[in-house]
Design a protein around this motif. Structure first.
Motif, PDB file in Angstrom:
ATOM      1  N   HIS A 100       1.222  -1.166   0.104  1.00  0.00           N
ATOM      2  CA  HIS A 100      -0.021   0.067  -0.126  1.00  0.00           C
ATOM      3  C   HIS A 100       0.898   1.326  -0.138  1.00  0.00           C
ATOM      4  N   PHE A 101       1.880   1.161   0.697  1.00  0.00           N
ATOM      5  CA  PHE A 101       3.038   2.301   0.586  1.00  0.00           C
ATOM      6  C   PHE A 101       3.426   2.764  -0.596  1.00  0.00           C
ATOM      7  N   MET A 102       3.287   1.801  -1.527  1.00  0.00           N
ATOM      8  CA  MET A 102       3.777   2.488  -2.915  1.00  0.00           C
ATOM      9  C   MET A 102       2.781   3.296  -3.427  1.00  0.00           C
ATOM     10  N   TYR A 103       1.913   4.117  -2.898  1.00  0.00           N
ATOM     11  CA  TYR A 103       0.856   5.054  -3.491  1.00  0.00           C
ATOM     12  C   TYR A 103       1.846   6.480  -3.999  1.00  0.00           C
ATOM     13  N   PRO A 104       2.921   6.825  -3.390  1.00  0.00           N
ATOM     14  CA  PRO A 104       3.878   7.871  -4.015  1.00  0.00           C
ATOM     15  C   PRO A 104       4.255   7.285  -5.329  1.00  0.00           C
ATOM     16  N   VAL A 105       4.696   6.033  -5.700  1.00  0.00           N
ATOM     17  CA  VAL A 105       4.911   5.812  -6.994  1.00  0.00           C
ATOM     18  C   VAL A 105       4.109   5.780  -8.112  1.00  0.00           C
ATOM     19  N   LEU A 106       2.642   5.384  -7.471  1.00  0.00           N
ATOM     20  CA  LEU A 106       1.703   5.632  -8.535  1.00  0.00           C
ATOM     21  C   LEU A 106       1.348   6.901  -8.740  1.00  0.00           C
ATOM     22  N   THR A 107       1.146   7.557  -7.675  1.00  0.00           N
ATOM     23  CA  THR A 107       0.858   9.041  -8.138  1.00  0.00           C
ATOM     24  C   THR A 107       1.765   9.553  -9.127  1.00  0.00           C
ATOM     25  N   THR A 108       3.027   9.369  -8.929  1.00  0.00           N
ATOM     26  CA  THR A 108       4.002  10.010  -9.855  1.00  0.00           C
ATOM     27  C   THR A 108       3.851   9.545 -11.251  1.00  0.00           C
ATOM     28  N   LEU A 109       3.436   8.215 -11.396  1.00  0.00           N
ATOM     29  CA  LEU A 109       3.167   7.842 -12.644  1.00  0.00           C
ATOM     30  C   LEU A 109       1.928   8.226 -13.138  1.00  0.00           C
ATOM     31  N   ILE A 110       0.796   8.442 -12.331  1.00  0.00           N
ATOM     32  CA  ILE A 110      -0.221   9.121 -12.995  1.00  0.00           C
ATOM     33  C   ILE A 110      -0.082  10.705 -13.562  1.00  0.00           C
ATOM     34  N   MET A 111       0.693  11.387 -12.501  1.00  0.00           N
ATOM     35  CA  MET A 111       1.267  12.565 -13.064  1.00  0.00           C
ATOM     36  C   MET A 111       2.086  12.770 -14.356  1.00  0.00           C
ATOM     37  N   MET A 112       2.799  11.715 -14.455  1.00  0.00           N
ATOM     38  CA  MET A 112       3.477  11.763 -15.665  1.00  0.00           C
ATOM     39  C   MET A 112       2.817  11.509 -17.046  1.00  0.00           C
ATOM     40  N   LEU A 113       1.845  10.372 -16.686  1.00  0.00           N
ATOM     41  CA  LEU A 113       1.030   9.809 -17.687  1.00  0.00           C
ATOM     42  C   LEU A 113      -0.058  10.774 -18.302  1.00  0.00           C
ATOM     43  N   PHE A 114      -0.769  11.377 -17.187  1.00  0.00           N
ATOM     44  CA  PHE A 114      -2.144  12.231 -17.439  1.00  0.00           C
ATOM     45  C   PHE A 114      -1.906  13.620 -17.368  1.00  0.00           C
ATOM     46  N   PHE A 115      -0.812  14.036 -16.604  1.00  0.00           N
ATOM     47  CA  PHE A 115      -0.699  15.641 -16.401  1.00  0.00           C
ATOM     48  C   PHE A 115       0.691  16.093 -16.827  1.00  0.00           C
ATOM     49  N   ARG A 116       1.099  15.610 -17.577  1.00  0.00           N
ATOM     50  CA  ARG A 116       2.761  15.879 -18.370  1.00  0.00           C
ATOM     51  C   ARG A 116       3.395  16.404 -17.365  1.00  0.00           C
ATOM     52  N   GLU A 117       3.647  15.798 -15.965  1.00  0.00           N
ATOM     53  CA  GLU A 117       4.598  15.989 -15.173  1.00  0.00           C
ATOM     54  C   GLU A 117       5.947  15.662 -15.717  1.00  0.00           C
ATOM     55  N   LYS A 118       7.284  16.328 -15.325  1.00  0.00           N
ATOM     56  CA  LYS A 118       8.658  16.064 -15.926  1.00  0.00           C
ATOM     57  C   LYS A 118       8.825  14.893 -15.819  1.00  0.00           C
ATOM     58  N   LYS A 119       9.473  14.123 -16.780  1.00  0.00           N
ATOM     59  CA  LYS A 119      10.077  12.768 -16.425  1.00  0.00           C
ATOM     60  C   LYS A 119      11.385  13.001 -15.979  1.00  0.00           C
ATOM     61  N   SER A 120      12.068  12.076 -15.409  1.00  0.00           N
ATOM     62  CA  SER A 120      13.470  12.047 -15.161  1.00  0.00           C
ATOM     63  C   SER A 120      13.893  10.695 -14.981  1.00  0.00           C
ATOM     64  N   ILE A 121      15.216  10.361 -15.132  1.00  0.00           N
ATOM     65  CA  ILE A 121      15.961   9.055 -14.923  1.00  0.00           C
ATOM     66  C   ILE A 121      15.777   8.621 -13.362  1.00  0.00           C
ATOM     67  N   TRP A 122      15.547   9.687 -12.518  1.00  0.00           N
ATOM     68  CA  TRP A 122      15.338   9.101 -10.945  1.00  0.00           C
ATOM     69  C   TRP A 122      14.192   8.489 -10.848  1.00  0.00           C
ATOM     70  N   ARG A 123      13.169   9.069 -11.370  1.00  0.00           N
ATOM     71  CA  ARG A 123      11.750   8.650 -11.311  1.00  0.00           C
ATOM     72  C   ARG A 123      11.850   7.081 -11.929  1.00  0.00           C
ATOM     73  N   PHE A 124      12.387   7.101 -12.996  1.00  0.00           N
ATOM     74  CA  PHE A 124      12.128   5.621 -13.562  1.00  0.00           C
ATOM     75  C   PHE A 124      12.848   4.790 -12.953  1.00  0.00           C
TER      76      PHE A 124
END
Length: 287
Positions: A100-124
């Motif tokens: 369940h604690f993975m929610y920040p990872v999924l939040t980042t994925l959602i923001m990158m996929l649907f809200f065009r948040e900046k991608k970075s090597i660290w996030r990947f």
């Protein structure tokens, strides 16, 4: 002193949230289904939050146009809670809380996929670490009762909370004071649970004082106290450091599972938990 208080509030918030299994598992073992447990948790928490708002002299008033937004938020929060409690039937509570604690990872994925948040090597890199952590957790219990179904159920819990956070940030209602917002999320969550349980079955009564005590503690400690401490921590040290301190959630849950319920802990489970906590910490710091 203000920063020290902020760190203490942050630790209290995350550690108390990690105590959910301590009060939930004994009630489930006495035969109460997770739907009824959640109903009592939401109802008791709503009463407690309402009393705090009343004593603090805060207004209960909301705009009529905010009701649909609050119902949506309640549904997403409820989705997260339902799938987490359901996940306790499929795996050790500490592992479920870690997933369940993975929610920040999924939040980042959602923001990158649907809200065009900046991608970075660290996030990947963090996402790869998190997926690796899930793999090791799935391999890590000697009893072999961790199934793909169980993992998917708990990941849906994390997804529900990630969607809740994203929706709060996008809706105007997210500007409402935290305590009042939480009160209405739990109020509408209670009403949604009532409607759902009445449509599918009866509400189970509280059978004895032991169950009643656990349900009250479930509503107060990992719900009301956790939320109040979270608000104080964010005010003192900001949301980033408070989120990093959230790593105490799975750590507390794992310790409760091992020492209170005799849940297994292997090197594979330990590695999986470490990878997920590292991934989430990287995500939070880079955000």
């Amino acid at each position: 002193m203000n920063k020290l208080n902020g760190f203490l509030y942050g630790l209290l918030s995350s550690a108390s949230f990690g105590l959910i299994p301590l009060f939930t598992i004994p009630v489930m073992r006495q035969g109460m289904q997770f739907e009824s447990i959640l109903l009592y948790r939401f109802a008791f928490a709503t009463l407690a939050l309402g009393l705090i708002l009343l004593l603090d002299g805060q207004s209960f008033r909301i705009n009529r146009r905010d009701i649909l937004s609050l119902v949506l938020l309640a549904f997403l929060y409820l989705m997260s809670a339902v799938f987490l409690f359901w996940g306790y039937k499929f795996m050790a509570s500490g592992i479920a809380t870690t997933l369940h604690f993975m929610y920040p990872v999924l939040t980042t994925l959602i923001m990158m996929l649907f809200f065009r948040e900046k991608k970075s090597i660290w996030r990947f890199l963090a996402i790869i670490l998190a997926v690796s952590g899930v793999f090791f957790l799935s391999q890590g219990e000697d009893s072999g009762n961790i199934t793909i179904t169980g993992i998917l159920i708990v990941l849906l819990s994390a997804l529900g909370y990630a969607l809740y956070l994203v929706t709060v940030s996008q809706l105007k209602v997210g500007q409402m004071k935290g305590l009042r917002l939480t009160f209405y999320v739990f109020l509408f969550g209670t009403l949604l649970l009532l409607a759902g349980i009445n449509a599918t079955g009866d509400i189970q009564p509280i059978g004895n004082w032991h169950i009643a005590g656990n349900l009250m503690m479930l509503a107060i400690i990992p719900t009301v106290i956790s939320n109040l401490a979270l608000v104080r921590a964010v005010k003192c040290i900001g949301s980033t450091l408070t989120s990093v301190l959230g790593a105490m959630e799975p750590v507390t849950a794992v310790c409760v599972g091992i020492f209170m319920f005799g849940e297994p802990f292997t090197s594979s489970i330990g590695l999986g938990i470490a990878l997920i906590i590292t991934a989430v910490t990287v995500i939070i710091l880079k955000r």
